[in-house]
Write a protein that holds these residues in place. Sequence first.
Motif, PDB file in Angstrom:
ATOM      1  N   ARG A  38       0.977  -1.755  -0.293  1.00  0.00           N
ATOM      2  CA  ARG A  38      -0.147  -0.004  -0.091  1.00  0.00           C
ATOM      3  C   ARG A  38       0.798   1.441   0.027  1.00  0.00           C
ATOM      4  O   ARG A  38       1.745   1.291   0.986  1.00  0.00           O
ATOM      5  N   CYS A  39       0.827   1.919  -1.057  1.00  0.00           N
ATOM      6  CA  CYS A  39       1.469   3.431  -1.550  1.00  0.00           C
ATOM      7  C   CYS A  39       1.487   3.890  -0.024  1.00  0.00           C
ATOM      8  O   CYS A  39       0.224   4.413   0.693  1.00  0.00           O
ATOM      9  N   SER A  40       2.520   4.915   0.396  1.00  0.00           N
ATOM     10  CA  SER A  40       1.901   5.312   1.691  1.00  0.00           C
ATOM     11  C   SER A  40       2.177   7.153   1.542  1.00  0.00           C
ATOM     12  O   SER A  40       1.628   7.998   2.000  1.00  0.00           O
ATOM     13  N   ALA A  41       2.048   7.574   0.268  1.00  0.00           N
ATOM     14  CA  ALA A  41       1.688   9.036  -0.259  1.00  0.00           C
ATOM     15  C   ALA A  41       0.423   8.471  -0.627  1.00  0.00           C
ATOM     16  O   ALA A  41      -0.316   9.662  -0.402  1.00  0.00           O
ATOM     17  N   CYS A  42       0.058   7.786  -1.220  1.00  0.00           N
ATOM     18  CA  CYS A  42      -2.247   7.728  -1.531  1.00  0.00           C
ATOM     19  C   CYS A  42      -2.683   6.866  -1.225  1.00  0.00           C
ATOM     20  O   CYS A  42      -3.949   6.521  -1.634  1.00  0.00           O
ATOM     21  N   SER A  43      -1.625   5.780  -0.863  1.00  0.00           N
ATOM     22  CA  SER A  43      -2.825   5.059  -0.228  1.00  0.00           C
ATOM     23  C   SER A  43      -3.270   3.310  -1.393  1.00  0.00           C
ATOM     24  O   SER A  43      -3.989   2.816  -0.778  1.00  0.00           O
ATOM     25  N   VAL A  52       7.277   2.106  -8.031  1.00  0.00           N
ATOM     26  CA  VAL A  52       7.169   2.906  -7.980  1.00  0.00           C
ATOM     27  C   VAL A  52       5.919   2.907  -7.550  1.00  0.00           C
ATOM     28  O   VAL A  52       5.150   1.964  -8.691  1.00  0.00           O
ATOM     29  N   CYS A  53       4.379   3.878  -8.031  1.00  0.00           N
ATOM     30  CA  CYS A  53       3.585   3.724  -7.559  1.00  0.00           C
ATOM     31  C   CYS A  53       2.984   4.115  -8.806  1.00  0.00           C
ATOM     32  O   CYS A  53       3.009   5.278  -9.444  1.00  0.00           O
ATOM     33  N   TYR A  54       2.340   3.122  -9.646  1.00  0.00           N
ATOM     34  CA  TYR A  54       0.792   3.229 -10.513  1.00  0.00           C
ATOM     35  C   TYR A  54       0.079   4.589 -10.236  1.00  0.00           C
ATOM     36  O   TYR A  54       0.118   5.499 -11.711  1.00  0.00           O
ATOM     37  N   GLN A  55      -0.236   4.920  -9.094  1.00  0.00           N
ATOM     38  CA  GLN A  55      -1.529   5.458  -8.719  1.00  0.00           C
ATOM     39  C   GLN A  55      -0.626   7.095  -9.415  1.00  0.00           C
ATOM     40  O   GLN A  55      -0.697   7.959  -9.659  1.00  0.00           O
ATOM     41  N   CYS A  56       1.074   7.446  -8.516  1.00  0.00           N
ATOM     42  CA  CYS A  56       0.957   8.476  -7.977  1.00  0.00           C
ATOM     43  C   CYS A  56       2.796   8.932  -8.290  1.00  0.00           C
ATOM     44  O   CYS A  56       3.643   9.906  -8.428  1.00  0.00           O
ATOM     45  N   MET A  57       3.474   8.120  -8.792  1.00  0.00           N
ATOM     46  CA  MET A  57       4.722   8.031  -8.861  1.00  0.00           C
ATOM     47  C   MET A  57       5.832   8.375  -8.078  1.00  0.00           C
ATOM     48  O   MET A  57       6.813   8.160  -8.138  1.00  0.00           O
TER      49      MET A  57
HETATM   50 ZN    ZN Z   1       0.309   6.036  -4.405  1.00  0.00          ZN
END
Ligand code: ZN
Length: 145
Positions: A38-43, A52-57
């Motif tokens: 789970r991305c800590s920046a955008c969840s 690298v997060c696909y949603q928020c990079m």
């Molecule tokens: Zn993210």
Amino acid sequence: MTTHEGSTTGYSKQLPIIHPANAGYWAALKNHELRLQRCSACSTLRYPASPVCYQCMSTGEATWELLSGKGTLTSWIVVERATGNPAWSEDIPHVVAYVDLDEGPRLTTNIVETDPYTLTAGMRVEVVFDDVTPEVTLAKFRPAS
Ligand SMILES: [Zn+2]
């Protein structure tokens, strides 16, 4: 998923290549837990695992969240002939399926412990853990109890 043959382990089907970005996923499966990043920046839940997060990079932190192991069968094929690797012939017929996890991500997986010809779209499924080698456990699904 990139794979290689596991011929040195006695398991002769394809095995995953475990690398730093996905090691948490495979370590959890070895403990019979289904966890996704789970991305800590955008969840966003990331699947497949990625640095690298696909949603928020974001290239920042992610946690390995324990999931319910429950999902819905959305699409599948019944494989009736082994092509390529003959090791699959012992599993004929077997099911390759998309399962939408209750938490969102769609996994490509196998449906096991049931007659492949009784599956229905939308049926509830639950994870089972298949320890295929001492190092690798695969997440498969069966009809929910
Ligand atoms: Zn993210």
